[in-house]
Design a protein around this motif. Structure first.
Motif, PDB file in Angstrom:
ATOM      1  N   LEU A  53       0.817  -1.442   0.231  1.00  0.00           N
ATOM      2  CA  LEU A  53      -0.073  -0.119   0.087  1.00  0.00           C
ATOM      3  C   LEU A  53       0.761   0.960  -0.012  1.00  0.00           C
ATOM      4  CD1 LEU A  53      -3.096  -0.669   2.341  1.00  0.00           C
ATOM      5  CD2 LEU A  53      -3.027  -1.287   0.173  1.00  0.00           C
ATOM      6  N   PRO A  54       2.223   1.550   0.729  1.00  0.00           N
ATOM      7  CA  PRO A  54       2.302   2.472   0.735  1.00  0.00           C
ATOM      8  C   PRO A  54       3.367   2.803  -1.260  1.00  0.00           C
ATOM      9  CG  PRO A  54       3.351   1.633   2.477  1.00  0.00           C
ATOM     10  CD  PRO A  54       2.228   0.564   2.140  1.00  0.00           C
ATOM     11  N   ASP A  55       3.327   2.062  -1.458  1.00  0.00           N
ATOM     12  CA  ASP A  55       4.179   2.089  -3.225  1.00  0.00           C
ATOM     13  C   ASP A  55       2.703   2.481  -4.065  1.00  0.00           C
ATOM     14  OD1 ASP A  55       6.769   1.485  -2.228  1.00  0.00           O
ATOM     15  OD2 ASP A  55       6.520  -0.739  -2.444  1.00  0.00           O
ATOM     16  N   LEU A  56       1.744   1.854  -3.588  1.00  0.00           N
ATOM     17  CA  LEU A  56       0.728   2.157  -4.468  1.00  0.00           C
ATOM     18  C   LEU A  56       0.348   3.696  -4.018  1.00  0.00           C
ATOM     19  CD1 LEU A  56      -1.223   0.765  -6.289  1.00  0.00           C
ATOM     20  CD2 LEU A  56      -2.419  -0.532  -3.822  1.00  0.00           C
ATOM     21  N   ALA A  57       0.196   4.219  -2.824  1.00  0.00           N
ATOM     22  CA  ALA A  57       0.154   5.491  -2.748  1.00  0.00           C
ATOM     23  C   ALA A  57       0.951   6.559  -3.421  1.00  0.00           C
ATOM     24  CB  ALA A  57      -0.005   5.687  -1.131  1.00  0.00           C
ATOM     25  N   LEU A  58       2.658   5.741  -2.753  1.00  0.00           N
ATOM     26  CA  LEU A  58       2.950   6.579  -3.776  1.00  0.00           C
ATOM     27  C   LEU A  58       2.782   6.613  -5.704  1.00  0.00           C
ATOM     28  CD1 LEU A  58       5.715   8.296  -3.173  1.00  0.00           C
ATOM     29  CD2 LEU A  58       7.552   5.781  -3.224  1.00  0.00           C
ATOM     30  N   ALA A  59       3.266   5.716  -6.406  1.00  0.00           N
ATOM     31  CA  ALA A  59       2.712   5.401  -7.658  1.00  0.00           C
ATOM     32  C   ALA A  59       1.609   6.072  -7.975  1.00  0.00           C
ATOM     33  CB  ALA A  59       2.728   3.689  -7.901  1.00  0.00           C
ATOM     34  N   LEU A  60       0.337   6.405  -6.858  1.00  0.00           N
ATOM     35  CA  LEU A  60      -0.298   7.426  -7.364  1.00  0.00           C
ATOM     36  C   LEU A  60      -0.932   8.717  -6.939  1.00  0.00           C
ATOM     37  CD1 LEU A  60      -3.588   4.090  -7.218  1.00  0.00           C
ATOM     38  CD2 LEU A  60      -2.300   5.504  -9.472  1.00  0.00           C
ATOM     39  N   ASP A  61      -0.031   8.900  -6.339  1.00  0.00           N
ATOM     40  CA  ASP A  61       0.337  10.557  -5.883  1.00  0.00           C
ATOM     41  C   ASP A  61      -1.110  10.627  -4.673  1.00  0.00           C
ATOM     42  OD1 ASP A  61       1.111  12.698  -4.761  1.00  0.00           O
ATOM     43  OD2 ASP A  61       0.537  14.215  -6.924  1.00  0.00           O
TER      44      ASP A  61
END
Length: 69
Positions: A53-61
């Motif tokens: 989830l942290p990487d997903l949030a970063l990718a999706l800003d």
């Protein structure tokens, strides 16, 4: 009693499309083999793991809380 939160896959798809990111680009950002693998997560065939989830949030800003409704 608190309301239950649900994981919002449509938010993820819509946000990816807003940012003009392809499934392949998302796969690369999250370390998946290819775009079709990522698509299985976005469609709900596979479940995103909490540590993704942290990487997903970063990718999706966005923030992790945005994934829940």
């Amino acid at each position: 009693m608190a309301d239950k939160k649900h994981f919002n896959l449509s938010f993820i798809k819509n946000r990816r499309e807003e940012l003009s990111l392809t499934n392949q680009e998302m796969a690369e950002k999250l370390g998946y083999k290819n775009g079709s693998t990522y698509l299985k997560y976005e469609n709900g065939t596979y479940l995103f793991k909490a540590d993704t989830l942290p990487d997903l949030a970063l990718a999706l800003d966005c923030e992790i809380k945005d994934f829940f409704t």
